[in-house]
Design an enzyme around this catalytic site. Structure first.
Site, PDB file in Angstrom:
ATOM      1  NE  ARG A 162      -4.187  -1.726   0.330  1.00 54.63           N
ATOM      2  CZ  ARG A 162      -4.269  -3.036  -0.202  1.00 54.63           C
ATOM      3  NH1 ARG A 162      -3.202  -3.578  -0.655  1.00 54.63           N
ATOM      4  NH2 ARG A 162      -5.289  -3.490   0.044  1.00 54.63           N
ATOM      5  CB  SER A 237      -8.631  -1.581   4.427  1.00 60.33           C
ATOM      6  OG  SER A 237      -8.788  -2.894   3.832  1.00 60.33           O
ATOM      7  CD  GLU A 333      -5.588   1.270   2.372  1.00 62.99           C
ATOM      8  OE1 GLU A 333      -5.405   1.142   1.385  1.00 62.99           O
ATOM      9  OE2 GLU A 333      -6.802   1.129   2.564  1.00 62.99           O
TER      10      GLU A 333
HETATM   11  N1  EPU Z   1     -10.229 -11.021  10.404  1.00 62.81           N
HETATM   12  C1  EPU Z   1     -10.933 -10.913  11.736  1.00 62.81           C
HETATM   13  N2  EPU Z   1     -12.050 -10.091  11.828  1.00 62.81           N
HETATM   14  C2  EPU Z   1     -12.156  -9.208  11.013  1.00 62.81           C
HETATM   15  C3  EPU Z   1     -11.642  -9.133   9.778  1.00 62.81           C
HETATM   16  C4  EPU Z   1     -10.424  -9.994   9.343  1.00 62.81           C
HETATM   17  O1  EPU Z   1     -10.607 -11.834  12.254  1.00 62.81           O
HETATM   18  O2  EPU Z   1     -13.322  -8.347  11.260  1.00 62.81           O
HETATM   19  C5  EPU Z   1      -9.183 -11.886  10.174  1.00 62.81           C
HETATM   20  C6  EPU Z   1      -9.848 -12.884   8.839  1.00 62.81           C
HETATM   21  O3  EPU Z   1     -10.198 -14.119   9.480  1.00 62.81           O
HETATM   22  C7  EPU Z   1      -8.045 -13.283   8.347  1.00 62.81           C
HETATM   23  C8  EPU Z   1      -7.353 -12.019   8.380  1.00 62.81           C
HETATM   24  O4  EPU Z   1      -8.237 -11.298   9.260  1.00 62.81           O
HETATM   25  O5  EPU Z   1      -7.695 -14.303   8.862  1.00 62.81           O
HETATM   26  C9  EPU Z   1      -7.472 -11.282   6.965  1.00 62.81           C
HETATM   27  O6  EPU Z   1      -8.624 -10.692   6.619  1.00 62.81           O
HETATM   28  P1  EPU Z   1      -9.004 -10.620   4.995  1.00 62.81           P
HETATM   29  O7  EPU Z   1      -8.686 -11.690   4.294  1.00 62.81           O
HETATM   30  O8  EPU Z   1     -10.515 -10.211   5.057  1.00 62.81           O
HETATM   31  O9  EPU Z   1      -7.990  -9.474   4.642  1.00 62.81           O
HETATM   32  P2  EPU Z   1      -7.670  -8.080   5.205  1.00 62.81           P
HETATM   33  O10 EPU Z   1      -6.290  -8.234   5.659  1.00 62.81           O
HETATM   34  O11 EPU Z   1      -8.653  -7.671   6.340  1.00 62.81           O
HETATM   35  C10 EPU Z   1      -6.795  -6.907   3.155  1.00 62.81           C
HETATM   36  C11 EPU Z   1      -6.846  -5.617   2.398  1.00 62.81           C
HETATM   37  C12 EPU Z   1      -7.964  -5.612   1.601  1.00 62.81           C
HETATM   38  C13 EPU Z   1      -8.302  -6.823   0.719  1.00 62.81           C
HETATM   39  C14 EPU Z   1      -8.112  -8.028   1.497  1.00 62.81           C
HETATM   40  C15 EPU Z   1      -8.071  -9.167   0.546  1.00 62.81           C
HETATM   41  C16 EPU Z   1      -5.310  -4.133   3.607  1.00 62.81           C
HETATM   42  C17 EPU Z   1      -5.152  -3.052   4.641  1.00 62.81           C
HETATM   43  N3  EPU Z   1      -6.618  -4.716   3.346  1.00 62.81           N
HETATM   44  O12 EPU Z   1      -7.789  -6.880   4.047  1.00 62.81           O
HETATM   45  O13 EPU Z   1      -8.049  -4.449   0.975  1.00 62.81           O
HETATM   46  O14 EPU Z   1      -9.508  -6.601  -0.001  1.00 62.81           O
HETATM   47  O15 EPU Z   1      -7.026  -8.098   2.051  1.00 62.81           O
HETATM   48  O16 EPU Z   1      -6.818  -9.405   0.009  1.00 62.81           O
HETATM   49  O17 EPU Z   1      -4.563  -4.525   3.350  1.00 62.81           O
HETATM   50  C18 EPU Z   1      -8.516  -1.974   1.078  1.00 62.81           C
HETATM   51  O18 EPU Z   1      -7.303  -1.807   0.891  1.00 62.81           O
HETATM   52  O19 EPU Z   1      -9.657  -1.074   1.093  1.00 62.81           O
HETATM   53  C19 EPU Z   1      -9.161  -3.273   0.848  1.00 62.81           C
HETATM   54  C20 EPU Z   1     -10.541  -3.828   1.236  1.00 62.81           C
END
Ligand code: EPU
Length: 337
Positions: A162, A237, A333
């Site tokens: 990012r 995010s 972010e």
């Molecule tokens: N998780 C939780 N609780 C929550 C949310 C997530 O426990 O409320 C846990 C999930 O179970 C999982 C982990 O956190 O083990 C990661 O969650 P997820 O795969 O949903 O991805 P993220 O890290 O929350 C990132 C990006 C998203 C992107 C997704 C999928 C960032 C800041 N965010 O989210 O990007 O869509 O991966 O690749 O890196 C954005 O930048 O606006 C965005 C939506």
């Protein structure tokens, strides 16, 4: 070209918060863009792409410049690849749909990301194991004061998680006018091992997926977890996933053995901020109309009439609590204004 005075920005930010621009104009071509940059002082110009990664906490002085440059063209192609040039004002998801229609592979995992093409390289948009840096050939930036156009190749962009040179040493200096992407026409390389993609494909009975199937899986996952900004204001995010070093990670693991993490190499670990926020009890939490999304704790939402300041107050409350509970600093972010 029309320059509006005291213009509402409510429909120009996906949080849907009210804030006003002292001056507002949309630039649909390079000449308009240059003449607006000449008329207003550099420091008083705010560049607005899709408004999908910003939180407006105040009215904006000077000129708010909305980028409206449109067009997708083929620069070169052969049997295997195509080099596309896309103008900054195209909607990112419309570009993804265009590529799926033409069977151009490489950005199918980035389906449904809100925002415009020109802002995609600034924060190196990414999802489900793919980032724009994986397909970017180069981008063109217009210098805000000299009005010179400069081509940045992949290395010049200095992409990180990012992150890019446009958020670091060149912050605020360039405006991206177009982006070139190198995409495949056949022998597609699918990334289905990230998150729930493989599971969704399996559930749909798809054993030999194509890029359209992968995009559909990504769209299904995003729609089930991430709120549609048209229905519930948000900027995706709100925080970055924090990256911590080995020492801190070792302590964290002892205290939180069940925490998910992603090993980044060289002794660094990425911890999902959504998990931290959920563990701290914030999932679905509300402070007035500012809230934490009920299905994805990394997303802050506007339930109706929250102001940017109220959403920022909630964000600070979360930051403070995460620091107290886990000793980890969360960084926004989204870009704050
Ligand atoms: N998780 C939780 N609780 C929550 C949310 C997530 O426990 O409320 C846990 C999930 O179970 C999982 C982990 O956190 O083990 C990661 O969650 P997820 O795969 O949903 O991805 P993220 O890290 O929350 C990132 C990006 C998203 C992107 C997704 C999928 C960032 C800041 N965010 O989210 O990007 O869509 O991966 O690749 O890196 C954005 O930048 O606006 C965005 C939506």
């Amino acid at each position: 070209m029309t320059v509006h005075r005291d213009h509402s920005l409510k429909s120009f930010n996906t949080f849907g918060v009210e804030a006003r621009a002292a001056h507002f104009a949309t630039a649909e071509n390079l000449d308009t863009l240059k003449s607006l940059l000449q008329t207003f002082s550099k420091d008083s110009i705010t560049i607005l792409g899709g408004g999908s990664n910003i939180l407006l906490t105040q009215d904006l002085p000077g000129l708010t410049l909305h980028i409206g440059l449109k067009g997708i063209s083929i620069v070169e192609e052969d049997d295997l690849q195509v080099l596309l040039e896309v103008q900054a004002g195209e909607q990112w998801h419309d570009l993804v749909l265009f590529c799926l229609d033409h069977n151009y592979g490489g950005i199918e995992n980035l389906a449904l990301i809100p925002g415009q093409v020109g802002t995609a390289p600034i924060q190196n948009i990414g999802a489900y194991g793919v980032e724009i840096k994986d397909v970017l050939d180069s981008c063109v930036g217009l210098h805000k004061t000299s009005l010179d156009l400069k081509t940045f190749d992949l290395e010049d962009c200095a992409f990180g998680y990012r992150d890019s040179v446009f958020k670091q040493s060149l912050k605020g200096q360039y405006l991206i006018t177009s982006v070139r992407l190198r995409l495949r026409k056949k022998n597609h390389v699918l990334k289905t091992n990230y998150g729930a993609i493989a599971q969704v494909l399996k559930d749909d009975g798809i054993t030999d997926p194509n890029i359209q199937d992968v995009a559909k899986a990504v769209i299904d996952i995003r729609q089930s977890k991430l709120p549609d900004p048209k229905q519930l204001g948000n900027s995706g995010s709100f925080f970055k996933n924090p990256v911590i070093a080995q020492n801190q990670f070792d302590d964290f693991r002892v205290q939180q053995p069940a925490a998910p993490f992603f090993e980044m190499g060289q002794g660094y670990y990425k911890i999902p901020a959504g998990w931290l926020i959920e563990q701290a009890g914030f999932k679905g939490y509300r402070q007035g109309d500012a809230g934490v999304h009920e299905h994805q704790a990394l997303v802050l939402v506007n339930h109706g009439t929250a102001t940017g300041q109220e959403i920022w107050a909630l964000a600070q409350n979360i930051q403070q609590r995460i620091k107290e509970v886990f000793g980890i600093t969360l960084e926004p972010e989204v870009n704050l204004f």
